[in-house]
Design a protein around this motif. Structure first.
Motif, PDB file in Angstrom:
ATOM      1  N   ILE A  89      -8.556  -0.610  -0.447  1.00 36.08           N
ATOM      2  CA  ILE A  89      -7.871  -1.860  -0.805  1.00 36.08           C
ATOM      3  C   ILE A  89      -8.846  -2.819  -1.496  1.00 36.08           C
ATOM      4  CG2 ILE A  89      -6.648  -3.891   0.093  1.00 36.08           C
ATOM      5  CD1 ILE A  89      -5.646  -2.100   2.397  1.00 36.08           C
ATOM      6  N   VAL A 112      -2.317   0.473  -4.715  1.00 34.69           N
ATOM      7  CA  VAL A 112      -2.358  -0.782  -3.968  1.00 34.69           C
ATOM      8  C   VAL A 112      -1.918  -1.871  -4.933  1.00 34.69           C
ATOM      9  CG1 VAL A 112      -3.829  -2.444  -2.763  1.00 34.69           C
ATOM     10  CG2 VAL A 112      -4.304   0.011  -2.575  1.00 34.69           C
ATOM     11  N   VAL A 155       0.870  -1.172   0.000  1.00 36.29           N
ATOM     12  CA  VAL A 155       0.000   0.000   0.000  1.00 36.29           C
ATOM     13  C   VAL A 155       0.909   1.224   0.000  1.00 36.29           C
ATOM     14  CG1 VAL A 155      -1.722   1.286   1.337  1.00 36.29           C
ATOM     15  CG2 VAL A 155      -1.830  -1.207   1.233  1.00 36.29           C
TER      16      VAL A 155
END
Lengths: 246, 323
Positions: free
Chosen positions: A50, A61, A7
């Motif tokens: 996400i 991501v 991330v």
């Protein structure tokens, strides 16, 4: 070891409100990262970015090197990230087998017509749940007759069976009694042993310390700090959640 | 206890058959059940109810309701009758089949509007189909010019009054459709999604099922079986009437609930609905047979509905209910 999930610099702006600012972290296979934080700290916004529910304002991501940013929730799930919400989204009137396979049911042909293959689906459900340490008393009974922990196990079994590399759990123990909370924590441990990466959302400190390999504390949309459970304490985590440190 | 409650509708059917049989034996010295005529009459009465109740069962399992079927039936009946009239006196089989297609299209148009209202506009189905109940009623009366549309067609009459090996054609049609609906609900992905939709919409949505499309198909199916009911009506009476399905709506809804469905969705089976329809048909025919004023059938069916709901509630109490 290469990261399962990366991330990078996630930002999310809702109008003039910056809900999430510059959040970055990695996750290894078989690792459990807890996202801790008070209500409104941005935990949910991060996991929704996400899982594909929100598109980030900026940032990326990646899962095993593949960029997921901008994909639909369905595409993200097919790529191997399963998100389990508090309500579990089970069909209470169906058996564990059909819940495991919901939307991807198995059929066999009789005289050219497809029939649901209930037995195979049931057996698969019982087998996968066994790997999670749960024995299903009656695999043909609807899941409403099962305990909270067993129901959680069905939701997790879905992730295991469909080979999710990463499972996101949103407050999995919030609605459960104490014995069932323990059951769920044990399930998380077994998922980790199977190499599944886990992101756990929680503000329950005992849960956080029991499950986490790393604790990432969010406060007002930013990462307030990252700690290993053995190098921190309840007090420090709470202070970070309140935004007092760093 | 639980299996007894599951089987209560079977038991109830056997019980009322036994009741009327004993009544016949003691009062008239004849038999109620063991006559071809009785069986055929019960079969035809049950098939009328079933044609409205079959598609409705799937809609109710999915947690919705379709009130408009009362007039999807009438709309189909009138449309078929008008099409046959347009084709002339006693038209060919091909023309009658074409007219049946016209009737089904009329019914499906109502189903399409229902599907659009409920799936795309999120209108609660009770309200949405109450609206189309009125619209379909008006449409059927308008195209029929407010009157019954009588026809002369041997082919159409065979559809409503013919027999195959002693089995009335309407019953045969209802049984074939019942088998198809049973397969659909019990053995296909579509059926599993219908149950899941009735229990928890989020479960199917997150599983990637197109819920809007699914709802549309359910309402089309409901209109389709009701429409077939309209075709059979026109055949049976050699006339299409706008209110062909109106008196049957209550019985159709009752059959579904007697058969084990729940207002909250997620439960119900086609086999249950078939038994429910036969219970009502036996009551209807039995009361006529025993010479009681026919109006008692409304009272009797009303009582059975209440019993069905009480059984459903005690079932929840026995198994501890849902969550």
């Amino acid at each position: 070891m290469s990261a399962l999930l990366e991330v990078r610099n996630l930002n999310k702006r809702f109008g003039g409100n910056e809900a999430v600012k510059d959040v970055s972290f990695d996750l290894e296979p078989g690792e459990c990262v807890v996202l801790a934080g008070d209500n409104g700290a941005g935990k949910s916004t991060v996991i929704k970015m996400i899982s594909g529910v929100y598109a980030p304002t900026s940032g990326t991501v990646t899962l095993r090197g593949d960029v997921l940013t901008g994909k639909t929730p369905e595409a993200v799930r097919n790529a191997g990230i399963e998100t389990i919400y508090q309500d579990l989204a089970l069909a209470d009137n169906l058996d564990p087998g059909l819940n495991l396979y919901l939307g991807r049911e198995r059929t066999r042909r009789i005289l050219g017509l497809p029939f649901l293959d209930r037995k195979t689906m049931r057996d698969d459900a019982a087998r996968v749940m066994k790997t999670l340490g749960i024995t299903v008393p009656d695999p043909s009974a609807p899941v409403r007759e099962m305990s909270g922990g067993q129901r959680q196990a069905i939701a997790l079994a879905r992730a295991v069976h469909w080979k999710a590399g990463l499972v996101i759990l949103d407050e999995p123990t919030a609605a459960l009694g104490v014995p069932e909370q323990r059951e769920v924590m044990a399930l998380i441990e077994r998922m980790k042993q199977q190499g599944v990466g886990i992101i756990l959302i929680s503000h329950n400190l005992p849960d956080i310390f029991a499950a986490a390999d790393r604790i990432i504390v969010l406060a007002r949309g930013v990462v307030a700090g990252e700690r290993r459970p053995d190098e921190t304490s309840d007090e420090e985590i709470v202070r970070m959640m309140m935004g007092a440190t760093l | 206890m639980r299996s007894l409650l599951d089987a209560w509708s079977w038991l109830f059917l056997i019980l009322i058959l036994g009741f009327f049989e004993i009544y016949a034996q003691t009062q008239t010295g004849g038999t109620f059940l063991f006559r071809v005529y009785s069986l055929q009459a019960i079969g035809v009465a049950a098939s009328q109810i079933l044609l409205l109740a079959l598609g409705l069962t799937l809609v109710i399992v999915a947690g919705h309701i379709d009130l408009s079927i009362a007039f999807s039936t009438g709309f189909a009946a009138v449309a078929m009758a008008l099409a046959i009239r347009a084709a002339g006196d006693d038209p060919s089989l091909a023309m009658v089949i074409l007219a049946m297609g016209v009737g089904l299209l009329a019914a499906l148009s109502v189903g399409f509007v229902n599907g659009w209202l409920v799936a795309s506009l999120d209108v609660p189905s009770f309200i949405g189909t109450l609206g189309t109940y009125g619209i379909a009623r008006g449409a059927a009366l308008i195209v029929a010019g407010g009157a019954t549309v009588s026809i002369r067609s041997d082919h159409a009459r065979a559809l409503g009054n013919g027999q195959v090996l002693g089995i009335p054609v309407p019953l045969l049609i209802a049984m074939i459709l019942a088998l198809a609906c049973h397969y659909l609900l019990k053995h296909t992905k579509f059926g599993a999604h219908t149950y899941a939709l009735g229990a928890n919409r989020a479960s199917v949505e997150r599983a990637g099922v197109d819920v809007k499309r699914h709802l549309m198909l359910l309402f089309l199916l409901s209109a389709l079986t009701a429409g077939v009911g309209g075709l059979v009506y026109t055949g049976r009476f050699s006339a299409g009437a706008a209110n062909a399905g109106e008196p049957i709506l209550l019985y159709a809804v009752a059959a579904v609930f007697i058969g084990g469905a729940s207002l909250t969705g997620g439960q119900g089976t086609i086999i249950g609905t078939v038994i429910g329809a036969f219970i009502i048909a036996v009551i209807q025919f039995g009361l006529v047979f025993s010479g009681l004023p026919p109006y008692w059938q409304f009272v009797a069916v009303g009582l059975v509905i209440i019993v069905a709901v009480l059984v459903d509630q005690s079932k929840h109490r026995v198994v501890g209910g849902g969550s």
